[in-house]
Design a protein around this motif. Structure first.
Motif, PDB file in Angstrom:
ATOM      1  N   ASN A 181       0.739  -1.132   0.353  1.00  0.00           N
ATOM      2  CA  ASN A 181      -0.078  -0.045   0.118  1.00  0.00           C
ATOM      3  C   ASN A 181       0.749   1.206   0.128  1.00  0.00           C
ATOM      4  OD1 ASN A 181       0.866   0.335   2.862  1.00  0.00           O
ATOM      5  ND2 ASN A 181      -0.830  -1.180   3.150  1.00  0.00           N
ATOM      6  N   GLU A 182       0.303   2.277   0.271  1.00  0.00           N
ATOM      7  CA  GLU A 182       1.092   3.513   0.217  1.00  0.00           C
ATOM      8  C   GLU A 182       1.215   4.236   1.532  1.00  0.00           C
ATOM      9  OE1 GLU A 182       1.675   4.891  -2.909  1.00  0.00           O
ATOM     10  OE2 GLU A 182       0.889   3.038  -4.147  1.00  0.00           O
ATOM     11  N   ASP A 183       1.244   3.468   2.569  1.00  0.00           N
ATOM     12  CA  ASP A 183       1.486   4.125   3.944  1.00  0.00           C
ATOM     13  C   ASP A 183       3.119   4.296   4.195  1.00  0.00           C
ATOM     14  OD1 ASP A 183       2.368   1.600   4.255  1.00  0.00           O
ATOM     15  OD2 ASP A 183       1.043   1.096   5.868  1.00  0.00           O
ATOM     16  N   GLY A 184       4.002   4.279   3.281  1.00  0.00           N
ATOM     17  CA  GLY A 184       5.229   4.199   3.511  1.00  0.00           C
ATOM     18  C   GLY A 184       5.796   3.224   4.296  1.00  0.00           C
ATOM     19  N   THR A 185       5.515   2.086   4.291  1.00  0.00           N
ATOM     20  CA  THR A 185       5.961   0.790   4.813  1.00  0.00           C
ATOM     21  C   THR A 185       6.066  -0.280   3.838  1.00  0.00           C
ATOM     22  OG1 THR A 185       3.878  -0.249   5.725  1.00  0.00           O
ATOM     23  CG2 THR A 185       5.038   1.483   7.002  1.00  0.00           C
ATOM     24  N   PHE A 186       6.880  -1.267   4.156  1.00  0.00           N
ATOM     25  CA  PHE A 186       7.055  -2.496   3.212  1.00  0.00           C
ATOM     26  C   PHE A 186       7.019  -3.897   4.054  1.00  0.00           C
ATOM     27  CE2 PHE A 186      11.620  -1.783   4.276  1.00  0.00           C
ATOM     28  CZ  PHE A 186      11.846  -3.044   4.539  1.00  0.00           C
ATOM     29  N   LEU A 187       6.639  -4.924   3.564  1.00  0.00           N
ATOM     30  CA  LEU A 187       6.657  -6.029   4.309  1.00  0.00           C
ATOM     31  C   LEU A 187       8.098  -7.017   3.721  1.00  0.00           C
ATOM     32  CD1 LEU A 187       3.078  -7.332   3.981  1.00  0.00           C
ATOM     33  CD2 LEU A 187       4.188  -6.047   5.701  1.00  0.00           C
ATOM     34  N   ARG A 188       8.702  -7.414   4.526  1.00  0.00           N
ATOM     35  CA  ARG A 188       9.712  -8.300   4.580  1.00  0.00           C
ATOM     36  C   ARG A 188       9.616  -9.744   4.915  1.00  0.00           C
ATOM     37  NH1 ARG A 188      12.720  -6.390   8.249  1.00  0.00           N
ATOM     38  NH2 ARG A 188      13.447  -4.732   7.319  1.00  0.00           N
ATOM     39  N   LEU A 189       9.374 -10.824   3.831  1.00  0.00           N
ATOM     40  CA  LEU A 189       9.257 -12.241   4.159  1.00  0.00           C
ATOM     41  C   LEU A 189      10.726 -12.839   4.083  1.00  0.00           C
ATOM     42  CD1 LEU A 189       6.629 -14.398   2.639  1.00  0.00           C
ATOM     43  CD2 LEU A 189       8.869 -15.280   3.238  1.00  0.00           C
ATOM     44  N   THR A 190      10.991 -13.455   5.389  1.00  0.00           N
ATOM     45  CA  THR A 190      12.305 -14.111   5.385  1.00  0.00           C
ATOM     46  C   THR A 190      12.174 -15.726   5.647  1.00  0.00           C
ATOM     47  OG1 THR A 190      13.464 -12.022   6.126  1.00  0.00           O
ATOM     48  CG2 THR A 190      14.578 -13.964   6.362  1.00  0.00           C
ATOM     49  N   VAL A 191      13.280 -16.292   4.765  1.00  0.00           N
ATOM     50  CA  VAL A 191      13.177 -17.890   5.058  1.00  0.00           C
ATOM     51  C   VAL A 191      14.443 -18.144   5.576  1.00  0.00           C
ATOM     52  CG1 VAL A 191      12.877 -20.109   3.810  1.00  0.00           C
ATOM     53  CG2 VAL A 191      11.374 -18.601   3.319  1.00  0.00           C
ATOM     54  N   ASP A 192      14.636 -18.791   6.661  1.00  0.00           N
ATOM     55  CA  ASP A 192      15.883 -18.844   7.262  1.00  0.00           C
ATOM     56  C   ASP A 192      16.031 -20.478   7.224  1.00  0.00           C
ATOM     57  OD1 ASP A 192      17.437 -16.470   7.610  1.00  0.00           O
ATOM     58  OD2 ASP A 192      15.697 -15.982   8.867  1.00  0.00           O
ATOM     59  N   ARG A 193      17.483 -20.948   7.422  1.00  0.00           N
ATOM     60  CA  ARG A 193      17.618 -22.273   7.794  1.00  0.00           C
ATOM     61  C   ARG A 193      18.347 -22.334   9.094  1.00  0.00           C
ATOM     62  NH1 ARG A 193      17.870 -26.586   4.637  1.00  0.00           N
ATOM     63  NH2 ARG A 193      18.342 -25.496   2.504  1.00  0.00           N
ATOM     64  N   VAL A 194      17.587 -22.747  10.161  1.00  0.00           N
ATOM     65  CA  VAL A 194      18.081 -22.992  11.478  1.00  0.00           C
ATOM     66  C   VAL A 194      18.297 -24.416  11.908  1.00  0.00           C
ATOM     67  CG1 VAL A 194      17.495 -22.205  14.004  1.00  0.00           C
ATOM     68  CG2 VAL A 194      16.876 -20.895  11.793  1.00  0.00           C
ATOM     69  N   GLU A 195      19.466 -24.824  12.341  1.00  0.00           N
ATOM     70  CA  GLU A 195      19.992 -25.988  12.820  1.00  0.00           C
ATOM     71  C   GLU A 195      19.295 -27.121  11.833  1.00  0.00           C
ATOM     72  OE1 GLU A 195      18.163 -26.541  16.527  1.00  0.00           O
ATOM     73  OE2 GLU A 195      19.554 -25.323  17.710  1.00  0.00           O
ATOM     74  N   GLY A 196      19.423 -26.692  10.567  1.00  0.00           N
ATOM     75  CA  GLY A 196      19.080 -27.769   9.402  1.00  0.00           C
ATOM     76  C   GLY A 196      17.451 -27.629   8.815  1.00  0.00           C
ATOM     77  N   LYS A 197      16.854 -27.063   9.403  1.00  0.00           N
ATOM     78  CA  LYS A 197      15.283 -26.675   9.236  1.00  0.00           C
ATOM     79  C   LYS A 197      14.953 -25.300   8.737  1.00  0.00           C
ATOM     80  CE  LYS A 197      13.604 -30.367  12.233  1.00  0.00           C
ATOM     81  NZ  LYS A 197      12.694 -30.538  13.442  1.00  0.00           N
ATOM     82  N   LEU A 198      13.888 -25.285   7.629  1.00  0.00           N
ATOM     83  CA  LEU A 198      13.708 -24.130   7.278  1.00  0.00           C
ATOM     84  C   LEU A 198      12.420 -23.537   7.871  1.00  0.00           C
ATOM     85  CD1 LEU A 198      14.018 -24.934   3.530  1.00  0.00           C
ATOM     86  CD2 LEU A 198      15.515 -23.265   4.770  1.00  0.00           C
ATOM     87  N   GLN A 199      12.508 -22.016   8.226  1.00  0.00           N
ATOM     88  CA  GLN A 199      11.347 -21.355   8.943  1.00  0.00           C
ATOM     89  C   GLN A 199      11.170 -20.236   8.263  1.00  0.00           C
ATOM     90  OE1 GLN A 199      12.614 -21.562  12.926  1.00  0.00           O
ATOM     91  NE2 GLN A 199      13.814 -19.724  12.702  1.00  0.00           N
ATOM     92  N   SER A 200      10.164 -19.477   8.479  1.00  0.00           N
ATOM     93  CA  SER A 200       9.658 -18.173   7.766  1.00  0.00           C
ATOM     94  C   SER A 200       8.970 -17.223   8.611  1.00  0.00           C
ATOM     95  CB  SER A 200       8.738 -18.436   6.611  1.00  0.00           C
ATOM     96  OG  SER A 200       7.469 -18.637   7.144  1.00  0.00           O
ATOM     97  N   LYS A 201       9.367 -15.997   8.439  1.00  0.00           N
ATOM     98  CA  LYS A 201       8.512 -14.901   9.352  1.00  0.00           C
ATOM     99  C   LYS A 201       8.306 -13.644   8.418  1.00  0.00           C
ATOM    100  CE  LYS A 201      13.000 -13.062  10.845  1.00  0.00           C
ATOM    101  NZ  LYS A 201      13.752 -12.891  11.893  1.00  0.00           N
ATOM    102  N   ILE A 202       7.277 -13.043   8.533  1.00  0.00           N
ATOM    103  CA  ILE A 202       7.055 -11.688   8.057  1.00  0.00           C
ATOM    104  C   ILE A 202       7.190 -10.620   9.067  1.00  0.00           C
ATOM    105  CG2 ILE A 202       5.229 -10.281   6.711  1.00  0.00           C
ATOM    106  CD1 ILE A 202       4.064 -12.843   5.456  1.00  0.00           C
ATOM    107  N   GLU A 203       7.713  -9.384   8.589  1.00  0.00           N
ATOM    108  CA  GLU A 203       7.993  -8.396   9.405  1.00  0.00           C
ATOM    109  C   GLU A 203       7.550  -7.223   8.492  1.00  0.00           C
ATOM    110  OE1 GLU A 203      12.176  -9.077  11.689  1.00  0.00           O
ATOM    111  OE2 GLU A 203      12.256  -9.420   9.630  1.00  0.00           O
TER     112      GLU A 203
END
Length: 452
Positions: A151-173
């Motif tokens: 949207n136009e509110d001056g922010t953005f979304l960041r989706l990150t996929v990380d490998r932690v101890e051999g397993k993949l996990q995701s988060k949105i900020e």
């Protein structure tokens, strides 16, 4: 004669002696003469000692090992490193196609992206989203990051996929976009839009420039080859990566010997607007076009109706554009109707000042409600082909006291904009002086570049 004879004898004695001492060298020299026919310039073989006859001596020395004191495992251990690559998502992307373009060969990562709700809902099948990936030397995924501004509110979304101890996990900020000013410019060769494309100026910036100067310039028929322009605009960045363009801060256009300048200025507690650098408002009551980057497929005139096949007046203007293209209101007003109506299909009516109305028909989507207040350039819906339409386009009308007028004339209606107040004038003049310097540098540099 006697002297020459004695010299010849001496030379012969020397040559004979050389033949006896160095037969190999002499033979090589003679062969060279014979091969070249005895004519021209040629090198004479050295009559020094033959290297083959020199004595040979062998020397043996011990060299210390550079790996002394290290285990074999340490020597064979390869230093780890990471590979980085960026891409932009496409509308037909699958997990496999996206990873392949990123140079990733990781079945576990592909399976995770397939099953992850955040990836399926926000990334796969959605075009234009910025993706960056970090991988191991053997092309396994270490981290995947996707950034976009919904949207136009001056922010953005960041989706990150990380490998932690051999397993993949995701988060949105959620994070704030950073606005960085950028200077660009160009010279007209064929058209304004071609020149901005050549200068890598974003389409949204091009459209803003067209809107700003719409009362002074005809961007379709009034430009000349050699006209030049410059623009300072905001580049909205996410983690240092340009995500999209923001507002035009200032711009200048040299057309047919005349210079047009504009800059954005906003007083405290007032609505911002564009002004000339000496303080005159450039705001028009209405924008030229309700759809960005489209062509007029049918104007305000008599025509054969594409469905009814009868000769009748076309009391609006049709803008050909792809389904889903954003539709904006051309002026401030209030939504008087938003819904389905006869041959218009999905349609929006916006009431403006002085008994003036604009109509937006055949929409695929309606984003406003009846009674809602809208401002110039607000997105109110999207292009479609609902109602009596043979293909996707926007049917646009302008009415004055209920009577249809040619929509292409509405941009000539001026707006009674408020002048800059005395209290804000010093701030305006200071900003205008800075913009003059930047725009002058921009237009001069691009003018010089065009001559080279």
């Amino acid at each position: 004669m006697t002297g020459l004879k004695n010299a010849g004898v001496a030379l012969w004695v020397q040559l004979t002696s050389a033949l006896q001492k160095h037969p190999k060298r002499a033979t090589a020299a003679l062969a060279t003469v014979l091969l070249t026919g005895g004519s021209g310039a040629f090198a004479v073989a050295s009559l020094g000692p033959d290297p083959a006859d020199l004595p040979v001596r062998t020397l043996t020395e011990t060299v210390p090992s550079l790996a002394a004191g290290q285990d074999l495992a340490e020597l064979t251990d390869v230093q780890s490193f990471s590979l980085y690559r960026s891409e932009t998502t496409r509308g037909n992307d699958t997990a496999e196609s996206l990873l392949q373009r990123l140079g990733i060969a990781d079945p576990q990562a592909a399976a995770f992206l397939h099953s992850n709700d955040a990836m399926r809902q926000n990334v796969l099948g959605r075009a234009g989203r910025l993706v960056s990936a970090e991988t191991t030397p053997d092309h396994q995924l270490s981290q995947l990051t996707v950034r976009w501004a919904p949207n136009e509110d001056g922010t953005f979304l960041r989706l990150t996929v990380d490998r932690v101890e051999g397993k993949l996990q995701s988060k949105i900020e959620t994070a704030k976009l950073t606005a960085t000013p950028r200077l660009a410019g160009g010279v007209i060769r064929s058209s304004f839009f071609a020149a901005t494309d050549a200068a890598d100026i974003p389409d949204s910036v091009t459209m803003q420039m067209s809107d700003i100067f719409q009362g002074d310039l005809d961007f379709r028929r009034g430009l000349r080859k050699g006209d030049r322009f410059a623009v300072v605009y905001e580049s909205l960045e996410a983690d240092g990566e340009p995500l999209r363009a923001g507002r035009v801060l200032s711009t200048e256009f040299h057309n047919n010997g005349k210079t047009h300048q504009a800059m954005w200025f906003q007083e405290a507690s007032k609505k911002g607007a564009y002004y000339t650098l000496d303080g005159k408002s450039l705001r028009q009551a209405y924008l030229n076009y309700p759809v960005e980057f489209s062509r007029i497929s049918s104007g305000f005139s008599m025509r054969v109706h594409p469905i009814h096949k009868t000769w009748r007046a076309h009391l609006g203007t049709d803008f050909a554009a792809a389904t889903g293209t954003k539709v904006r209101t051309v002026g401030d007003g209030t939504v008087s109707f938003a819904g389905v109506q006869n041959g218009y299909g999905n349609v929006i009516f916006v009431e403006h000042a002085n008994h003036q109305t604009t109509v937006y028909a055949h929409l695929s989507r309606i984003d406003v409600k009846q009674g809602q207040r809208v401002e110039q350039s607000d997105i109110i819906g999207a292009v479609g082909s609902t109602g009596w339409a043979t293909g996707p386009h926007l049917h646009f009308e302008f009415r004055e006291k209920g009577e249809q007028r040619d929509p292409l004339t509405i941009a000539k209606i001026t707006d009674a904009a408020q002048p800059i107040s005395k209290a804000a004038r010093p701030d305006f003049d200071k900003l205008a002086a800075q913009m003059r310097i930047e725009l002058d540098a921009g237009t001069q540099s691009y003018a010089v570049a065009s001559v080279r």
